[in-house]
Design a protein around this motif. Structure first.
Motif, mmCIF file in Angstrom:
data_model
loop_
_atom_site.group_PDB
_atom_site.id
_atom_site.type_symbol
_atom_site.label_atom_id
_atom_site.label_comp_id
_atom_site.label_asym_id
_atom_site.label_seq_id
_atom_site.Cartn_x
_atom_site.Cartn_y
_atom_site.Cartn_z
ATOM 1 N N HIS A 31 0.830 -1.213 0.000
ATOM 2 C CA HIS A 31 0.000 0.000 0.000
ATOM 3 C C HIS A 31 0.863 1.261 0.000
ATOM 4 O O HIS A 31 0.425 2.311 -0.438
ATOM 5 N N ASP A 32 2.105 1.154 0.469
ATOM 6 C CA ASP A 32 3.005 2.304 0.500
ATOM 7 C C ASP A 32 3.548 2.656 -0.878
ATOM 8 O O ASP A 32 4.018 3.765 -1.096
ATOM 9 N N SER A 33 3.520 1.710 -1.789
ATOM 10 C CA SER A 33 4.120 1.943 -3.104
ATOM 11 C C SER A 33 3.137 1.829 -4.264
ATOM 12 O O SER A 33 3.514 2.075 -5.409
ATOM 13 N N MET A 34 1.907 1.512 -3.992
ATOM 14 C CA MET A 34 0.969 1.203 -5.073
ATOM 15 C C MET A 34 0.734 2.369 -6.030
ATOM 16 O O MET A 34 0.413 2.146 -7.192
ATOM 17 N N ASN A 35 0.913 3.597 -5.585
ATOM 18 C CA ASN A 35 0.655 4.730 -6.462
ATOM 19 C C ASN A 35 1.803 5.027 -7.415
ATOM 20 O O ASN A 35 1.623 5.769 -8.379
ATOM 21 N N ILE A 36 2.986 4.476 -7.171
ATOM 22 C CA ILE A 36 4.119 4.762 -8.057
ATOM 23 C C ILE A 36 4.676 3.536 -8.762
ATOM 24 O O ILE A 36 5.475 3.673 -9.670
ATOM 25 N N LYS A 37 4.249 2.349 -8.363
ATOM 26 C CA LYS A 37 4.866 1.141 -8.918
ATOM 27 C C LYS A 37 4.659 0.986 -10.426
ATOM 28 O O LYS A 37 5.441 0.314 -11.078
ATOM 29 N N SER A 38 3.642 1.630 -10.991
ATOM 30 C CA SER A 38 3.450 1.540 -12.434
ATOM 31 C C SER A 38 4.375 2.510 -13.186
ATOM 32 O O SER A 38 4.506 2.419 -14.395
ATOM 33 N N LYS A 39 5.011 3.426 -12.465
ATOM 34 C CA LYS A 39 5.873 4.434 -13.080
ATOM 35 C C LYS A 39 7.366 4.162 -12.889
ATOM 36 O O LYS A 39 8.183 4.620 -13.674
ATOM 37 N N THR A 40 7.722 3.442 -11.832
ATOM 38 C CA THR A 40 9.140 3.226 -11.519
ATOM 39 C C THR A 40 9.307 1.975 -10.678
ATOM 40 O O THR A 40 8.327 1.429 -10.163
ATOM 41 N N GLU A 41 10.532 1.526 -10.551
ATOM 42 C CA GLU A 41 10.815 0.392 -9.687
ATOM 43 C C GLU A 41 10.662 0.817 -8.234
ATOM 44 O O GLU A 41 10.806 1.993 -7.896
ATOM 45 N N VAL A 42 10.387 -0.145 -7.388
ATOM 46 C CA VAL A 42 10.152 0.139 -5.979
ATOM 47 C C VAL A 42 11.051 -0.741 -5.122
ATOM 48 O O VAL A 42 11.240 -1.920 -5.390
ATOM 49 N N GLY A 43 11.625 -0.128 -4.117
ATOM 50 C CA GLY A 43 12.364 -0.845 -3.090
ATOM 51 C C GLY A 43 12.015 -0.217 -1.759
ATOM 52 O O GLY A 43 11.656 0.965 -1.704
ATOM 53 N N MET A 44 12.076 -0.978 -0.699
ATOM 54 C CA MET A 44 11.724 -0.443 0.615
ATOM 55 C C MET A 44 12.857 -0.661 1.596
ATOM 56 O O MET A 44 13.499 -1.707 1.605
ATOM 57 N N LEU A 45 13.060 0.339 2.415
ATOM 58 C CA LEU A 45 14.066 0.316 3.466
ATOM 59 C C LEU A 45 13.342 0.535 4.782
ATOM 60 O O LEU A 45 12.581 1.491 4.917
ATOM 61 N N PHE A 46 13.562 -0.341 5.721
ATOM 62 C CA PHE A 46 12.898 -0.240 7.014
ATOM 63 C C PHE A 46 13.926 0.028 8.093
ATOM 64 O O PHE A 46 14.976 -0.610 8.129
ATOM 65 N N ALA A 47 13.624 0.960 8.988
ATOM 66 C CA ALA A 47 14.448 1.187 10.167
ATOM 67 C C ALA A 47 13.916 0.282 11.276
ATOM 68 O O ALA A 47 12.706 0.090 11.422
ATOM 69 N N ARG A 48 14.842 -0.270 12.030
ATOM 70 C CA ARG A 48 14.471 -1.192 13.108
ATOM 71 C C ARG A 48 13.644 -0.463 14.168
ATOM 72 O O ARG A 48 13.951 0.664 14.543
ATOM 73 N N SER A 49 12.586 -1.119 14.636
ATOM 74 C CA SER A 49 11.760 -0.590 15.719
ATOM 75 C C SER A 49 11.883 -1.505 16.933
ATOM 76 O O SER A 49 11.988 -2.726 16.790
#
Length: 84
Positions: A31-49
């Protein structure tokens, strides 16, 4: 949603350059990337909680972990800009 292999590799390389541990995690963050995934590649970086808590008022990330994630992201942006 499949993760971009190129984006994932750039983030892993940037993490290793920053001498941080790399941990691949399955994510429901589409859901965090669904608006841009059709335009560019997506990668996610998570900070430890702390205690792995997410999407909760109890979520807390140390400044040190925020700083580590920021360095990784900065290295990834530099790497991407050098590929162009």
């Amino acid at each position: 949603m499949p993760v971009s292999g190129q984006s994932q590799k750039i983030l892993i390389d940037a993490s290793e350059k920053s001498e941080n541990e790399v941990m691949k995690l399955p994510s429901g963050g589409g859901h965090d990337s669904m608006n841009i995934k059709s335009k560019t590649e997506v990668g996610m970086l998570f900070a430890r909680s702390r205690n792995g808590i997410s999407h909760s008022p109890n979520k807390w990330t140390s400044w040190d972990d925020c700083k580590k994630a920021t360095r990784i992201l900065a290295n990834a942006v530099v790497d991407l800009s050098c590929e162009s």
